[in-house]
Design an enzyme around this catalytic site. Structure first.
Site, PDB file in Angstrom:
ATOM      1  N   CYS A  65       0.880  -1.179   0.000  1.00 29.42           N
ATOM      2  CA  CYS A  65       0.000   0.000   0.000  1.00 29.42           C
ATOM      3  C   CYS A  65       0.914   1.223   0.000  1.00 29.42           C
ATOM      4  CB  CYS A  65      -1.008  -0.035   1.151  1.00 29.42           C
ATOM      5  SG  CYS A  65      -0.345   0.171   2.803  1.00 29.42           S
TER       6      CYS A  65
HETATM    7  C1  RB5 Z   1      -4.212   5.135   0.641  1.00 23.60           C
HETATM    8  O1  RB5 Z   1      -4.262   6.454   0.290  1.00 23.60           O
HETATM    9  C2  RB5 Z   1      -3.234   4.955   1.767  1.00 23.60           C
HETATM   10  O2  RB5 Z   1      -3.815   5.369   2.955  1.00 23.60           O
HETATM   11  C3  RB5 Z   1      -2.824   3.508   1.849  1.00 23.60           C
HETATM   12  O3  RB5 Z   1      -2.213   3.132   0.654  1.00 23.60           O
HETATM   13  C4  RB5 Z   1      -1.827   3.136   2.912  1.00 23.60           C
HETATM   14  O4  RB5 Z   1      -0.726   4.002   2.910  1.00 23.60           O
HETATM   15  C5  RB5 Z   1      -2.343   2.932   4.256  1.00 23.60           C
HETATM   16  O5  RB5 Z   1      -1.587   2.596   5.174  1.00 23.60           O
END
Ligand code: RB5
Length: 153
Positions: A65
């Site tokens: 993420c």
């Molecule tokens: C998404 O914008 C972001 O919050 C996600 O990818 C991640 O970083 C969450 O921990």
């Protein structure tokens, strides 16, 4: 090795690079999405990856993420998953050797693709050491999981 792979929109580009790298290295990839940069919620994909590992549909999982943090928090809610964010090769190796980490979480907005692949390489090569002190600590971790699972049933 069979590896479950997932990402949210923030991790999609790095996930694609990881997918290619894993296949080039001869691993079998279970692609669990997302498959575009359209906004997608990391818990949905983290659950898929972690549960594939917990159900032994894959030996290990990778979740990408933006920071790696949300994915890691979500993945660790699945009993049997042992996820960690690793942005250095030492943690990636030792997390497997000592802690039997089975889900690697990466933050695509924190590290570049080359470091991500170096981390991945260290993580893939590592095996749980099976040393007595690490087995003892792991069984304590699993006991905590079991205690709260029983309490919630
Ligand atoms: C998404 O914008 C972001 O919050 C996600 O990818 C991640 O970083 C969450 O921990």
């Amino acid at each position: 090795m069979k590896i479950a792979l997932g990402a949210d929109h923030g991790g999609f580009d790095l996930k694609r690079a990881i997918h290619k790298y894993l296949e080039e290295k001869g691993h079998s990839v279970l692609n669990l999405g997302t498959d575009s940069t359209q906004p997608a919620d990391y818990p949905d994909f983290a659950e898929r990856v972690a549960s594939a590992v917990a159900r032994k549909e894959a030996e290990r999982g990778i979740m990408v993420c933006g920071s790696g943090v949300g994915a890691c928090i979500a993945a660790n809610k699945v009993p049997g998953a042992r996820a960690a964010v690793c942005h250095d090769t030492f943690s990636a190796r030792q997390g497997v050797e000592d802690d039997d980490m089975n889900v690697l979480c990466l933050g695509a907005r924190v590290i570049g693709p080359q470091l991500a692949l170096d981390i991945l390489e260290s993580w893939l090569k590592a095996r749980f050491s099976d040393q007595e002190r690490h087995r003892r600590r792991l069984s304590k971790v699993l006991a905590i999981e079991g205690k709260y699972l029983r309490a919630s049933n």
